[in-house]
Design a protein around this motif. Structure first.
Motif, mmCIF file in Angstrom:
data_model
loop_
_atom_site.group_PDB
_atom_site.id
_atom_site.type_symbol
_atom_site.label_atom_id
_atom_site.label_comp_id
_atom_site.label_asym_id
_atom_site.label_seq_id
_atom_site.Cartn_x
_atom_site.Cartn_y
_atom_site.Cartn_z
ATOM 1 N N ILE A 191 -31.998 36.762 -40.614
ATOM 2 C CA ILE A 191 -30.980 37.679 -41.124
ATOM 3 C C ILE A 191 -30.232 38.355 -39.979
ATOM 4 O O ILE A 191 -29.007 38.520 -40.034
ATOM 5 N N ARG A 192 -30.943 38.741 -38.957
ATOM 6 C CA ARG A 192 -30.296 39.384 -37.811
ATOM 7 C C ARG A 192 -29.219 38.471 -37.227
ATOM 8 O O ARG A 192 -28.084 38.901 -36.967
ATOM 9 N N ASN A 193 -29.559 37.200 -37.017
ATOM 10 C CA ASN A 193 -28.595 36.253 -36.468
ATOM 11 C C ASN A 193 -27.494 35.916 -37.469
ATOM 12 O O ASN A 193 -26.312 35.796 -37.109
ATOM 13 N N ASP A 194 -27.879 35.791 -38.722
ATOM 14 C CA ASP A 194 -26.908 35.410 -39.750
ATOM 15 C C ASP A 194 -25.870 36.493 -39.982
ATOM 16 O O ASP A 194 -24.690 36.187 -40.210
ATOM 17 N N THR A 195 -26.286 37.752 -39.934
ATOM 18 C CA THR A 195 -25.306 38.824 -40.144
ATOM 19 C C THR A 195 -24.320 38.890 -38.982
ATOM 20 O O THR A 195 -23.131 39.175 -39.185
ATOM 21 N N ILE A 196 -24.787 38.609 -37.779
ATOM 22 C CA ILE A 196 -23.877 38.555 -36.633
ATOM 23 C C ILE A 196 -22.874 37.418 -36.819
ATOM 24 O O ILE A 196 -21.663 37.593 -36.620
ATOM 25 N N ASP A 197 -23.370 36.248 -37.251
ATOM 26 C CA ASP A 197 -22.480 35.114 -37.510
ATOM 27 C C ASP A 197 -21.504 35.423 -38.646
ATOM 28 O O ASP A 197 -20.312 35.086 -38.577
ATOM 29 N N SER A 198 -22.016 36.070 -39.689
ATOM 30 C CA SER A 198 -21.165 36.397 -40.840
ATOM 31 C C SER A 198 -20.046 37.346 -40.438
ATOM 32 O O SER A 198 -18.886 37.186 -40.859
ATOM 33 N N ALA A 199 -20.380 38.340 -39.629
ATOM 34 C CA ALA A 199 -19.363 39.284 -39.174
ATOM 35 C C ALA A 199 -18.292 38.578 -38.357
ATOM 36 O O ALA A 199 -17.095 38.865 -38.503
ATOM 37 N N LYS A 200 -18.705 37.648 -37.499
ATOM 38 C CA LYS A 200 -17.725 36.873 -36.723
ATOM 39 C C LYS A 200 -16.850 36.042 -37.647
ATOM 40 O O LYS A 200 -15.626 35.959 -37.477
ATOM 41 N N HIS A 201 -17.479 35.413 -38.636
ATOM 42 C CA HIS A 201 -16.737 34.564 -39.575
ATOM 43 C C HIS A 201 -15.666 35.353 -40.321
ATOM 44 O O HIS A 201 -14.538 34.875 -40.492
ATOM 45 N N TYR A 202 -16.022 36.551 -40.757
ATOM 46 C CA TYR A 202 -15.074 37.367 -41.525
ATOM 47 C C TYR A 202 -14.252 38.309 -40.638
ATOM 48 O O TYR A 202 -13.490 39.122 -41.149
ATOM 49 N N LYS A 203 -14.445 38.183 -39.317
ATOM 50 C CA LYS A 203 -13.691 39.001 -38.350
ATOM 51 C C LYS A 203 -13.889 40.495 -38.601
ATOM 52 O O LYS A 203 -12.943 41.276 -38.700
ATOM 53 N N VAL A 204 -15.158 40.865 -38.721
ATOM 54 C CA VAL A 204 -15.546 42.253 -38.983
ATOM 55 C C VAL A 204 -16.270 42.798 -37.758
ATOM 56 O O VAL A 204 -17.158 42.125 -37.208
ATOM 57 N N ASP A 205 -15.898 43.990 -37.312
ATOM 58 C CA ASP A 205 -16.621 44.644 -36.220
ATOM 59 C C ASP A 205 -18.075 44.858 -36.640
ATOM 60 O O ASP A 205 -18.335 45.348 -37.745
ATOM 61 N N PHE A 206 -19.012 44.521 -35.754
ATOM 62 C CA PHE A 206 -20.419 44.584 -36.152
ATOM 63 C C PHE A 206 -21.306 44.641 -34.924
ATOM 64 O O PHE A 206 -21.129 43.866 -33.981
ATOM 65 N N THR A 207 -22.261 45.556 -34.945
ATOM 66 C CA THR A 207 -23.313 45.624 -33.936
ATOM 67 C C THR A 207 -24.609 45.946 -34.647
ATOM 68 O O THR A 207 -24.690 46.956 -35.358
ATOM 69 N N PHE A 208 -25.615 45.088 -34.480
ATOM 70 C CA PHE A 208 -26.874 45.363 -35.160
ATOM 71 C C PHE A 208 -27.481 46.625 -34.559
ATOM 72 O O PHE A 208 -27.705 46.699 -33.357
ATOM 73 N N PRO A 209 -27.754 47.652 -35.391
ATOM 74 C CA PRO A 209 -28.156 48.956 -34.860
ATOM 75 C C PRO A 209 -29.594 48.985 -34.340
ATOM 76 O O PRO A 209 -30.464 48.262 -34.819
ATOM 77 N N GLU A 210 -29.782 49.850 -33.349
ATOM 78 C CA GLU A 210 -31.129 50.073 -32.820
ATOM 79 C C GLU A 210 -32.016 50.701 -33.895
ATOM 80 O O GLU A 210 -33.200 50.386 -33.995
ATOM 81 N N PHE A 211 -31.441 51.614 -34.688
ATOM 82 C CA PHE A 211 -32.192 52.290 -35.746
ATOM 83 C C PHE A 211 -32.155 51.434 -37.016
ATOM 84 O O PHE A 211 -31.268 51.592 -37.855
#
Length: 197
Positions: A63-83
């Protein structure tokens, strides 16, 4: 009666954040009303006995990797949070307080942005107070309001309604009684609104 999409959301969900950047345009393009439906995802998990992804290493890593890929695909700013995971109880109560001030949409976007692009810990009342002051809500009023029993009960009530309707994750969308789950089903929402499904 016009078409309406009910969007069940919790700020703790990365897929819900991504969906929140897309759902408004889908509704606008189809002449549908969008109703934001705050609920507590952790409360649903507890009630139905679902195991959070964080507790399953293989699933969480995916999920961590997929959400990063999904954000790139949809051109959405995204950083997986430390918290992570976020204790979203206070911020989700805050949705009902913001709604009372006619600021629910602005509040939703600000909370999603703060957590999923800047990694801000939204579990802290003082941080929430500072954030809402930027969208025109009095910080002291807000912090006091989300601690009141009426707001606590409202979140619990709406979460129970979600469970009764069959919600098991986020985002979940309803068009009438037709349910769709997940960011990857927004295309189905679009098709359903267009009469293609």
């Amino acid at each position: 009666m016009g078409k309406k999409v009910e969007f069940y959301y919790d700020f703790s969900s990365p897929y819900t954040y991504i969906a929140s950047t897309r759902i408004e345009k889908i509704c606008e393009d189809n002449g549908a009303e969008l109703e934001w439906k705050p609920f507590l995802l952790g409360g649903v998990f507890n009630e139905i006995g679902s195991t959070p992804a964080l507790q399953i290493d293989n699933k969480f890593n995916y999920i961590r990797n997929d959400t990063i890929d999904s954000a790139k695909h949809y051109k959405v700013d995204f950083t997986f949070p430390e918290f992570f995971p976020l204790n979203s109880v206070r911020s989700m109560r805050g949705a009902f307080a913001a709604q009372e001030k006619g600021k629910l949409v602005e509040y939703n976007h600000e909370m999603f942005r703060l957590y999923w692009t800047q990694g801000v810990d939204l579990s802290k009342s003082e941080i929430l107070g500072e954030a809402v002051s930027k969208i025109g809500i009095d910080a002291e009023w807000f912090v006091n309001r989300i601690a009141e029993q009426e707001i606590k009960d409202k979140l619990r009530h709406e979460t129970n309604i979600a469970i009764e309707r069959g919600v098991f994750g986020a985002p979940t969308m309803f068009i009438g009684e037709k349910m769709f789950w997940g960011n990857d089903r927004l295309d189905f929402v679009d098709d359903y609104l267009k009469g293609k499904l």
